[in-house]
Each structure stands twice: as C-alpha cells, then as structure tokens.
Design a protein around this motif. Structure first.
Motif, short mmCIF file in Angstrom:
data_model
loop_
_atom_site.label_atom_id
_atom_site.label_comp_id
_atom_site.label_asym_id
_atom_site.label_seq_id
_atom_site.Cartn_x
_atom_site.Cartn_y
_atom_site.Cartn_z
N ALA A 69 -68.76 -20.66 -35.63
CA ALA A 69 -68.83 -20.94 -37.06
C ALA A 69 -68.81 -19.65 -37.87
N ALA A 70 -69.47 -18.61 -37.35
CA ALA A 70 -69.50 -17.33 -38.05
C ALA A 70 -68.12 -16.69 -38.09
N ASP A 121 -62.28 -16.13 -40.65
CA ASP A 121 -62.06 -14.68 -40.60
C ASP A 121 -60.63 -14.42 -40.11
N THR A 122 -59.78 -13.97 -41.00
CA THR A 122 -58.37 -13.74 -40.66
C THR A 122 -58.05 -12.26 -40.50
N ALA A 148 -55.78 -11.39 -37.48
CA ALA A 148 -54.41 -11.87 -37.67
C ALA A 148 -53.70 -11.09 -38.77
N ASP A 149 -54.43 -10.74 -39.83
CA ASP A 149 -53.82 -9.98 -40.92
C ASP A 149 -53.36 -8.61 -40.43
N ASP A 150 -54.22 -7.95 -39.66
CA ASP A 150 -53.89 -6.60 -39.16
C ASP A 150 -52.71 -6.65 -38.20
N LEU A 151 -52.74 -7.59 -37.26
CA LEU A 151 -51.68 -7.65 -36.26
C LEU A 151 -50.36 -8.12 -36.88
N SER A 152 -50.43 -9.02 -37.84
CA SER A 152 -49.20 -9.51 -38.45
C SER A 152 -48.48 -8.39 -39.20
N ALA A 204 -56.80 -15.71 -27.57
CA ALA A 204 -58.11 -16.33 -27.78
C ALA A 204 -58.75 -15.84 -29.08
N ALA A 205 -58.70 -14.52 -29.31
CA ALA A 205 -59.29 -13.96 -30.53
C ALA A 205 -58.57 -14.47 -31.77
N LEU A 206 -57.25 -14.57 -31.71
CA LEU A 206 -56.49 -15.03 -32.86
C LEU A 206 -56.71 -16.51 -33.14
N LEU A 207 -57.09 -17.26 -32.12
CA LEU A 207 -57.33 -18.69 -32.29
C LEU A 207 -58.79 -19.02 -32.62
N GLY A 208 -59.59 -17.98 -32.84
CA GLY A 208 -60.94 -18.23 -33.33
C GLY A 208 -62.08 -17.88 -32.40
N ALA A 209 -61.78 -17.40 -31.20
CA ALA A 209 -62.86 -16.99 -30.30
C ALA A 209 -63.57 -15.77 -30.90
N PRO A 210 -64.90 -15.77 -30.92
CA PRO A 210 -65.65 -14.65 -31.52
C PRO A 210 -65.68 -13.42 -30.62
N ILE A 211 -64.51 -12.89 -30.34
CA ILE A 211 -64.37 -11.68 -29.54
C ILE A 211 -63.42 -10.74 -30.26
#
Length: 243
Positions: free
Chosen positions: A76-77, A81-82, A85-89, A111-118
């Motif tokens: 949830a936290a 948070d994009t 994705a913003d940086d990599l895009s 995983a990180a781009l799909l929302g995993a908190p890593i």
C-alpha cells in the motif's frame, strides 16, 4: 492453521511412484498406518510424519514468515509511486527504436515496476527479440558510442561490436548468451529471447511513455520476501495493480 497432512503424504508418495505398501515398507510401518494418515483417520506425530515423508524422498520444512498484513502495508505504501517507471521510461525514450521492438523488462525489474516494494535492481534484466531487427538496433546503438557491452563472465567491455558478426561474437562469449550493457549510467543484463516470449508483456506507464514488462505470473524470485510479495500481487484484482 490447518494442514492437509494426508494430502502431503499422498502427493509425496505419488511423486515417488510408490504404492502404500511400498512406502510403508520403506518407512518400516504397517500399510494401514500409511492409509490412515492419507485418509486423515490418524494424526501422526512430527517424528512419524517426517519418517514417512523421508521414505518417499521428501522432507517437511517449517519456516517463520512475515505477516501478510505487514506485506500488504508495504504494498500500500508503494501504491501510486511511479518514480521508478518515470526514471526508466526516460532512459528508454532515449534508446531510439527500442519501442518498435518486442522488448520487455524481466525479473526483479519487472516486479519493482509492477508494484513490488523493492528497489530497481542493478543491472536491469532486458529481453530483446531474436532476429535481425534487434541485432540491427543494438549495432546502431553501439555505433553512437553511448553504450558499452561486456559478455557475462568477462570483466572488461568488448570493443569493436559494430556489426552483426560482432553481436554474434558478443553472444557467443557470454554465459547463456547474455551480456551487460551500460547506457547513460544505467546497467542492463541483456538476452535475446524467442520473439513470442520477448513480446509477451504488460504495459507500465512512465512519465516519458509506457514500459513493456514481463507479466506477473512469469516473474520468478529467489528471496522469500519478494516471493511472497509477488504472490500477494498476483492475488490482487488486476485493476488494483500499478500499470
């Protein structure tokens, strides 16, 4: 907590290709004991269960895990948070022509781009489609001088990769055909994948455009935290995920 002990024993026995009689003989117990455990008419002790499973070539392992509630709070936290994705895009947008290929980011990067908190890993796993189009794109990128490539397992960049033959040598030298690529302060671990595999992706929106990412069901991880986070992400309704 309820554990289907009988089901565990039965699956272990089937996997070993054993009858109840054969498993009982290996474990040094009566066939009726195995049958009673499998039908849940008998609750075995830990020692007995371990003994029967060992006879089928299996062992039972119990581990403590973080509460799902804590992991859900982590998810949830991270929701909304994009920044990754913003940086990599932005980097991808500078790689002229990459978006025309059926590429995808894989593994922990996906995983990180799909929302995993890593955190985004370093290097980022990138799959390019096999074939002349991706090779020509890579050659063109290297000719600009903005990228360097190093075969996986080597310590120094491979120079002179300015042709299809050079890319073939790069792939040949790398472990499993993979190689590192450095581009604008980002490191990528690149592989050429079958076209249908590299093209199988979902979109994650970044500030400079969408990113193509390995679908959740295909992502694998080794550390327990990420494995459990991925399970929780897969259980969420699709419209509740990022991307």
């Amino acid at each position: 907590m309820t554990v289907d002990v009988g089901g565990l024993v039965k699956r272990a026995r089937y996997a070993a290709g054993l009858t109840q009689e054969a498993l009982a003989a290996r474990a040094g117990v009566a066939r009726a004991t195995v049958a009673a455990i499998e039908t849940a008419s008998r609750s075995p002790s830990w020692a007995m269960l371990s003994r029967v499973l060992a006879a089928a070539g299996k062992q039972l392992r119990v581990e403590l895990e973080q509460l799902d509630d804590d992991l859900l709070r982590d998810l949830a936290a991270r929701a909304g948070d994009t920044s990754a994705a913003d940086d990599l895009s932005m980097t991808v947008s500078m790689m002229d022509g990459l978006d025309d290929l059926g590429y995808r980011f894989e593994g922990l990067a996906a995983a990180a781009l799909l929302g995993a908190p890593i955190a985004l890993p370093d290097p980022l796993e990138l799959a390019l489609p096999e074939g002349p189009d991706a090779v020509a794109w890579l050659v063109g990128l290297l000719r600009t001088g903005a990228a360097e490539v190093t075969p996986l397992g080597r310590s120094s960049p491979l120079g002179g990769v300015r042709s299809q033959e050079g890319v073939a040598r790069l792939v040949e030298l790398g472990q499993d055909g993979r190689f590192f690529m450095e581009y604008w302060l980002k490191n990528f671990l690149v592989r050429f994948a079958p076209r249908d595999e590299a093209g199988r992706s979902v979109a994650v929106v970044g500030e400079s455009g969408p990113l193509r990412v390995q679908p959740l069901p295909e992502i694998e991880a080794s550390d327990p935290y990420t494995v459990r986070v991925l399970r929780l992400l897969r259980e969420q309704p699709q419209d509740a995920r990022g991307g």
